[in-house]
Design a protein around this motif. Structure first.
Motif, short mmCIF file in Angstrom:
data_model
loop_
_atom_site.label_atom_id
_atom_site.label_comp_id
_atom_site.label_asym_id
_atom_site.label_seq_id
_atom_site.Cartn_x
_atom_site.Cartn_y
_atom_site.Cartn_z
N PHE A 131 0.84 -1.19 0.00
CA PHE A 131 0.00 0.00 0.00
C PHE A 131 0.88 1.24 0.00
CE2 PHE A 131 -2.81 -3.23 1.73
CZ PHE A 131 -4.04 -2.92 1.17
N ASN A 132 0.47 2.22 -0.78
CA ASN A 132 1.11 3.53 -0.77
C ASN A 132 0.26 4.44 0.09
OD1 ASN A 132 2.01 6.14 -1.30
ND2 ASN A 132 2.56 5.67 -3.42
N CYS A 133 0.79 4.83 1.26
CA CYS A 133 0.01 5.58 2.24
C CYS A 133 0.56 7.00 2.41
CB CYS A 133 0.02 4.87 3.59
SG CYS A 133 -0.69 3.21 3.54
N ARG A 138 -1.90 10.52 8.90
CA ARG A 138 -1.61 9.44 9.84
C ARG A 138 -1.54 9.97 11.27
NH1 ARG A 138 3.86 5.71 10.07
NH2 ARG A 138 3.45 4.81 12.11
N GLN A 148 0.48 -2.61 10.27
CA GLN A 148 1.06 -2.41 8.96
C GLN A 148 2.59 -2.26 9.09
OE1 GLN A 148 -1.14 0.56 6.70
NE2 GLN A 148 -2.74 0.49 8.27
N TYR A 159 4.88 10.31 1.50
CA TYR A 159 4.27 8.99 1.45
C TYR A 159 5.25 7.93 1.94
CZ TYR A 159 6.95 7.60 -2.68
OH TYR A 159 7.97 7.27 -3.52
N LEU A 175 -6.92 2.23 6.33
CA LEU A 175 -6.51 2.45 4.94
C LEU A 175 -7.14 3.71 4.36
CD1 LEU A 175 -6.83 -1.22 3.64
CD2 LEU A 175 -4.79 -0.03 4.45
N CYS A 178 -4.57 5.42 2.25
CA CYS A 178 -3.69 4.51 1.52
C CYS A 178 -4.31 4.11 0.18
CB CYS A 178 -3.42 3.25 2.34
SG CYS A 178 -2.61 3.57 3.93
#
Length: 614
Positions: A131-133, A138, A148, A159, A175, A178
């Motif tokens: 996943f690209n978060c 956050r 995660q 990111y 998510l 994400c």
């Protein structure tokens, strides 16, 4: 020499045993560092194992951190490097890690792309989702984020890429910020151990050899992939016995060879030694100053290998012109002066030939690189032997000291009277008197010397030159008289007094005003008839240091006209023991002192100063 012959004989015996068929472990175990894994067949260490130990695809290397490195090649791209943590030769497995800490990123490059003989361990495969978060939303206190796993080295501005086991329920993960990238099925990345990678190999199959306590190697006459098992422990035991016997046998043979050689060469050595001396003398007589290039100087000194000493104007190295002719090479500092010392020495010494003056063999003037090549004096300088007459290990004895003093005086007399032009040294001191293999003294270091005509008495000087403690008073102040050859006489007198007492003449006054000036102390002892308080082995030797002291005191009279010439000093040293005491040079240290006559002072004033010769 004995060790070399013994080792050579041992190697011959070992080579013979190999020819007879004794197996050898040429593919021995190697390591990159103390903590690295042992590397042996089928693995090999680049630059460490010979070609017959190399199996394709199993070549390791060492990096600058002494880590063992395995490269996994990718077609049409560079190989990806991993650090080898351990090797299990029985299980045929190897554990890797990434020295840069970016294991998953590198795995993405090699997964199902590498052409290496290794395959991923099935016990450490897993399904992952990446996943690209965004990091903007956050919250560090949200417990869902703890499920995660951030991927090291896989992030950018704002990111971070996370790896999540595909078996996790999406409901337990945060998510919101994400974006799913892609799934990785049966991927060799275990999230509970993200720093290590396990690989296995099938060929060559050496696991059974290892299990039996044997080792694998390539067949000598087989193809590049055929292997065989060898028990090196038994072969090693046999080889130890052969080695022991070989060394004992070689030692016995060596004793016989040495005994025969000594009988054969005892007379030959004496003849060779005599011939070597005669050849050296012939070469030396025919030798004239030669000009060398800087490349010649490097060759003569073997790239400046053997350093003899270092001074303010250069460094002296030992060199060799031939197998019998050794020289001392003085390489002048290019940063010191404008080459005046170099010109002085070459100009002064080019045509000097006297047994008590060091011989100039040649010189180098190659651009800014300048060097002087002298005959070599193996016994160093006189200073090494007069540090203290009470030191029996270095003291030569008073008879020899008298011979050395007389020879130095004759050498200075030759400089003053024996050459076409008078040479004034201006730096007479024990450090500049070298001793050859027969302890014959040779005056050296003419960097401060001056030339003048023999029919002139004095020279003009703009600055003082010489070494403190040996410089005549008139060199500092013309109130004592003009500078002349008598300045060398003064330095010679201080050298004689240092030979008597072994004390360095570093100045006319000591740091402690309660301590008396050493030459004055010597004068007081002689005037009062006391013992000089120096080391005497025999009663007859007492006269020699007394004679040297009296001549030295004559030579250090404050006014030049009160000092003897070097010819007179030679006669005093050669003559009997009935030497008269000189006037007390320490009664007054001023220009108007009472120790010199009025006529002497007037004579000094009347002498006309002349320029030194260029």
């Amino acid at each position: 020499m004995v060790k070399i012959i013994t080792s050579s004989l041992c190697l011959i015996f070992l080579a013979f045993s190999t020819v007879l068929g004794e197996p050898q472990d040429t593919c021995k175990k190697l390591k990159c560092g103390d903590k690295g894994p042992a590397v042996y067949f089928p693995f090999s260490l680049k630059g460490g194992h010979p070609d017959q130990c190399v199996f394709p695809g199993f070549v390791l290397s060492c990096n600058e951190k002494h880590e063992t490195i395995l490269e996994l090649p990718i077609p049409f791209k560079f190989a990806v490097k991993f650090a080898v943590k351990s090797i299990d030769y029985k299980a045929q497995a190897v554990q890797l890690s990434d020295p840069e800490g970016c294991l998953l990123v590198k795995l993405l490059k090699v997964f199902n792309k590498s052409t290496s003989p290794f395959h991923f361990s099935k016990d450490h495969m897993t399904d992952l989702t990446l996943f690209n978060c965004s990091l903007a939303g956050r919250q560090l206190n949200e417990p869902e984020w703890q499920l995660q796993e951030p991927v090291p080295c896989f992030r950018g501005p704002g990111y971070q890429v996370y790896s999540v086991p595909s078996s996790y329920s999406i409901g337990v993960m945060s998510l919101l910020y994400c974006t799913k990238m892609y799934n990785l099925s049966s991927f060799p990345y275990y999230s509970n151990d993200p720093d290590n990678l396990d690989l296995e190999w099938s060929e060559p199959n050496c696991g059974q050899c290892e299990a039996k306590g044997k080792m694998c190697r390539l067949k000598n006459n087989g193809t590049r992939s055929e292997i065989e098992c060898v028990d090196f422990s038994k072969a090693g035991t046999k080889r130890k016995w052969v080695t022991t016997g070989a060394c004992l046998g070689s030692f016995v043979v060596l004793l016989l060879v040495i005994a025969a050689y000594r009988v054969y060469s005892s007379d030959r050595k004496k003849k060779e030694h005599q011939l070597k001396i005669e050849r050296f003398l012939d070469d030396y007589r025919a030798l004239k100053p030669s000009r060398y290039s800087y490349a010649d100087i490097k060759r003569i000194t073997i790239d400046f290998k053997d350093k003899l000493g270092e001074g303010a104007y250069g460094t002296v190295y030992k060199g060799k012109l031939s197998s019998e002719l050794f020289v001392a090479v003085k390489v002048l500092n290019s940063s010191k002066g404008d080459g005046e010392e170099f010109v002085n020495e070459v100009r002064t010494m080019g045509h000097i030939h006297h047994v008590n003056v060091v011989r100039l063999v040649g010189f180098c003037a190659d651009g800014f690189r300048r060097a002087l090549v002298y005959e070599f004096s193996p016994n160093g300088s006189l200073q090494d032997f007069i540090s203290s007459p009470d030191n029996k290990n270095s003291f030569l004895g008073w008879d020899k000291m008298q011979d050395i003093a007389l020879a130095i005086a004759k050498g200075i007399e030759y400089l003053h009277q024996g050459c076409d032009q008078r040479i004034l040294h201006f730096d007479i001191k024990p450090h500049n008197v070298l001793l050859d293999h027969n302890l014959t003294p040779k005056i050296s270091d003419f960097g401060l010397a001056k030339l003048c005509s023999k029919d002139q008495s004095i020279v003009s000087m703009t600055t003082a030159r010489g070494t403190m403690g040996y410089i005549a008073p008139e060199v500092f102040s013309r109130n004592f008289g003009n500078v002349s050859y008598k300045s060398d006489v003064y330095s010679f007198g201080m050298l004689l007094l240092e030979m008597v007492g072994g004390r360095k003449n570093v100045g006319s006054a000591t740091e402690n005003t309660n301590e008396i000036y050493y030459p004055q102390w010597i004068y007081n002892l002689l005037e009062e008839g006391d013992d000089l308080r120096i080391h005497i082995d025999e009663e007859g030797e007492r006269k020699i240091p007394k004679k040297l002291a009296i001549v030295g005191l004559w030579c250090i009279q404050w006014h030049p006209v009160d000092r003897p010439s070097m010819k007179a000093a030679v006669q005093m040293l050669e003559g009997g023991e009935s030497l008269t005491m000189p006037p007390n040079p320490f009664a007054s240290t001023g220009a108007a002192g009472t120790n010199a006559s009025t006529a002497a002072r007037n004579l000094n004033i009347q002498l006309e100063a002349i320029p030194e010769l260029e």
